[in-house]
Design a protein around this motif. Structure first.
Motif, mmCIF file in Angstrom:
data_model
loop_
_atom_site.group_PDB
_atom_site.id
_atom_site.type_symbol
_atom_site.label_atom_id
_atom_site.label_comp_id
_atom_site.label_asym_id
_atom_site.label_seq_id
_atom_site.Cartn_x
_atom_site.Cartn_y
_atom_site.Cartn_z
ATOM 1 N N ILE A 16 0.871 -1.174 0.000
ATOM 2 C CA ILE A 16 0.000 0.000 0.000
ATOM 3 C C ILE A 16 0.908 1.223 0.000
ATOM 4 C CG2 ILE A 16 -1.787 1.294 1.218
ATOM 5 C CD1 ILE A 16 -2.756 -1.278 2.450
ATOM 6 N N HIS A 17 0.753 2.070 -1.000
ATOM 7 C CA HIS A 17 1.629 3.226 -1.167
ATOM 8 C C HIS A 17 0.742 4.457 -1.322
ATOM 9 C CE1 HIS A 17 5.310 5.048 -3.494
ATOM 10 N NE2 HIS A 17 4.777 5.909 -2.619
ATOM 11 N N SER A 18 0.789 5.359 -0.320
ATOM 12 C CA SER A 18 -0.045 6.555 -0.336
ATOM 13 C C SER A 18 0.822 7.782 -0.582
ATOM 14 C CB SER A 18 -0.789 6.698 0.999
ATOM 15 O OG SER A 18 -1.562 7.881 1.027
ATOM 16 N N GLY A 50 -22.102 -1.120 18.441
ATOM 17 C CA GLY A 50 -22.360 -0.994 19.863
ATOM 18 C C GLY A 50 -21.178 -0.543 20.692
ATOM 19 N N PHE A 51 -20.025 -0.393 20.082
ATOM 20 C CA PHE A 51 -18.845 0.081 20.804
ATOM 21 C C PHE A 51 -18.722 1.599 20.655
ATOM 22 C CE2 PHE A 51 -17.900 -4.298 19.533
ATOM 23 C CZ PHE A 51 -17.670 -4.864 20.784
ATOM 24 N N ALA A 52 -18.081 2.226 21.641
ATOM 25 C CA ALA A 52 -17.965 3.683 21.639
ATOM 26 C C ALA A 52 -17.200 4.157 20.408
ATOM 27 C CB ALA A 52 -17.257 4.151 22.911
ATOM 28 N N PRO A 53 -17.653 5.226 19.775
ATOM 29 C CA PRO A 53 -16.928 5.758 18.614
ATOM 30 C C PRO A 53 -15.522 6.214 18.988
ATOM 31 C CG PRO A 53 -19.157 6.669 18.733
ATOM 32 C CD PRO A 53 -18.909 5.948 20.022
ATOM 33 N N GLN A 54 -14.574 5.981 18.088
ATOM 34 C CA GLN A 54 -13.181 6.401 18.302
ATOM 35 C C GLN A 54 -12.508 6.509 16.946
ATOM 36 O OE1 GLN A 54 -11.377 7.356 21.015
ATOM 37 N NE2 GLN A 54 -9.691 7.769 19.620
ATOM 38 N N ILE A 55 -11.701 7.569 16.795
ATOM 39 C CA ILE A 55 -11.000 7.789 15.525
ATOM 40 C C ILE A 55 -9.511 7.933 15.805
ATOM 41 C CG2 ILE A 55 -10.741 9.287 13.518
ATOM 42 C CD1 ILE A 55 -13.616 10.183 13.936
ATOM 43 N N TRP A 56 -8.711 7.158 15.082
ATOM 44 C CA TRP A 56 -7.253 7.265 15.131
ATOM 45 C C TRP A 56 -6.737 7.568 13.729
ATOM 46 C CZ3 TRP A 56 -4.731 7.140 19.704
ATOM 47 C CH2 TRP A 56 -5.364 6.531 20.799
ATOM 48 N N ASP A 57 -5.695 8.390 13.667
ATOM 49 C CA ASP A 57 -5.030 8.686 12.393
ATOM 50 C C ASP A 57 -3.565 8.258 12.464
ATOM 51 O OD1 ASP A 57 -7.316 9.820 11.365
ATOM 52 O OD2 ASP A 57 -6.747 11.879 11.873
ATOM 53 N N PRO A 85 0.244 12.727 4.121
ATOM 54 C CA PRO A 85 -0.596 11.568 3.803
ATOM 55 C C PRO A 85 -1.018 10.845 5.078
ATOM 56 C CG PRO A 85 1.702 11.181 3.201
ATOM 57 C CD PRO A 85 1.593 12.624 3.542
ATOM 58 N N THR A 86 -2.286 10.458 5.151
ATOM 59 C CA THR A 86 -2.868 9.985 6.406
ATOM 60 C C THR A 86 -3.747 8.769 6.166
ATOM 61 O OG1 THR A 86 -2.907 12.257 7.248
ATOM 62 C CG2 THR A 86 -4.276 10.665 8.398
ATOM 63 N N LEU A 87 -3.698 7.824 7.114
ATOM 64 C CA LEU A 87 -4.621 6.694 7.146
ATOM 65 C C LEU A 87 -5.501 6.860 8.379
ATOM 66 C CD1 LEU A 87 -5.657 3.861 6.327
ATOM 67 C CD2 LEU A 87 -3.803 2.899 7.708
#
Length: 414
Positions: A131-133, A150-157, A139-141
């Protein structure tokens, strides 16, 4: 039945009187336009097949009736059919009314590319890894848990740029709990298969193994509002220091046996729960502090000396205000302790150095008083020799009284 071959481009008219059913192979030697907006004399350029109308779709309807056969229907969709809808190309799962794949109009060049090695390129025509971004700015994933299960929302970058590679907690103020700057050394952080952590080492021999060749190898522990401490190994002679960085020099220093073959020291948590400090080659401890506060030292103890606020040896100076024996006795009995020593109470801390200086001051006073008494005794002996025989008994009694008084004074001084 022979196949039907059309030797010219075919443009279907907008109005058909009836469906045409061809019961054989259809071969078109040219280009084909399908749709209500195809015109006679259509210019195909390099197109072989063209769909032309305001809603273009290619549908794959699977007529399998046996349950064990796959039978999902699919449609290739070009643009939304709704007024004001989106412009896109999509693959639609008709049975579930989903679009698992969609490309919006105006997507950049090489937004998604798979090369002949199976490598996925995002923003690049030449992916060099699985995978080449590629992007002009960080550049971010993004990894997003949206709460749908049903699990608490969470965002990681996961992102990287010319400043650092980082993990960003986008759900909590975009904090950056992990950052790596460009140019960091190989094995700056290494975790082996035993979960041991190496910092500068790919072969950690302890739970945390720090390896460096700088001026001082160590750890800094900082409380942002209170203090900072360093734990260091010096580069000169390998001493181990624990330092409060707000002070000069090492607050605690430990050294190994040096070139003079001095014996190393050990700090021991003893089986009797005490703390022992001893030379490694000798049994027992040169210094033992018990868990009840008792201290045993095999050698001598030397302190910095008392302040001599009470005078110490100044009792022998001519200008020292030495009390008389009577004044000393009155003060002592009134205070119920030796005047310069002060009270000694059970279970209360005591300054041994100052206490010892004051005790010696009182002891020197006592010896001065003894010397004074001795002079008085000598005077009395002369008087006894020169006195008449009639007074001898009285003098003896007086001397006995004085000796008794001296004994009482000596007893009280002990």
């Amino acid at each position: 039945m022979a196949a039907i071959i059309l030797a010219a481009p075919v443009s279907l008219p907008q109005l058909a009187v009836a469906d045409q059913v061809i019961n054989d192979d259809l071969i078109v030697d040219g280009s084909t336009c399908i749709g209500t907006d195809c015109v006679n004399g259509e210019s195909f350029s390099f197109d072989t097949l063209r769909l032309k109308e305001n809603n273009t779709r290619i549908n794959f309807t699977d007529t399998s009736s046996t349950a064990s056969f796959p039978r999902t229907d699919w449609t290739l969709v070009a643009n939304s059919s709704a007024n004001g809808g989106g412009s896109y190309f999509a693959i639609q799962d008709d049975d579930r009314d989903r679009m698992p794949f969609l490309v919006e109009a105006n997507a950049p060049q090489n937004a998604l590319r798979i090369d002949d090695g199976g490598r996925l390129g995002l923003g690049t025509a030449t992916p060099t890894t699985e995978i080449h971004s590629v992007d002009g700015d960080t550049p971010t994933l993004r990894l997003e848990q949206n709460g749908s299960s049903g699990f608490a929302p969470q965002i990681w970058d996961l992102a990287g740029n010319e400043t650092n590679f980082f993990i960003r907690d986008a759900s909590n103020g975009s904090r950056l709990p992990l950052r790596i700057q460009p140019g960091a050394d190989t094995n700056a952080l290494f975790i082996n298969d035993d979960s041991r952590i190496g910092m500068g080492s790919a072969n950690p021999d302890a739970s945390l193994h720090i390896r460096d060749f700088g001026s001082n190898v160590g750890i800094r522990i900082e409380h942002a509002a209170v203090a900072e401490w360093d734990i260091l190994v010096g580069e000169t002679d390998g001493e181990f220091d624990i330092d409060d960085i707000s002070t000069t020099g090492a607050d605690f220093r430990f050294k190994t046996a040096d070139a003079l073959e001095n014996n190393p020291w050990e700090f021991v948590h003893r089986v009797d729960n005490g703390l022992g400090i001893n030379i490694a080659t000798t049994p027992g401890g040169e210094f033992i502090l018990s868990d009840t506060g008792d201290l045993r030292v095999t050698g001598t103890i030397t302190s910095g000396g008392p302040t001599c606020a009470a005078g110490c040896d100044a009792v022998f100076d001519a200008d020292y205000a030495l009390p008389t024996m009577e004044e000393q006795a009155e003060s002592m009995f009134a205070a119920r302790h030796l005047p310069t020593v002060g009270p000694t109470s059970p279970d209360q801390p005591i300054n041994l150095t100052e206490h010892m200086g004051n005790v010696l001051n009182e002891l020197e006073k006592a010896h001065i008083f003894i010397a004074q008494l001795n002079e008085r005794n000598k005077a009395l002996e002369v008087e006894l020799v020169e006195s008449k025989q009639a007074l001898q008994a009285e003098l003896i009694a007086s001397n006995a009284a004085l000796e008794a008084r001296l004994e009482q004074l000596e007893a009280s001084m002990k």
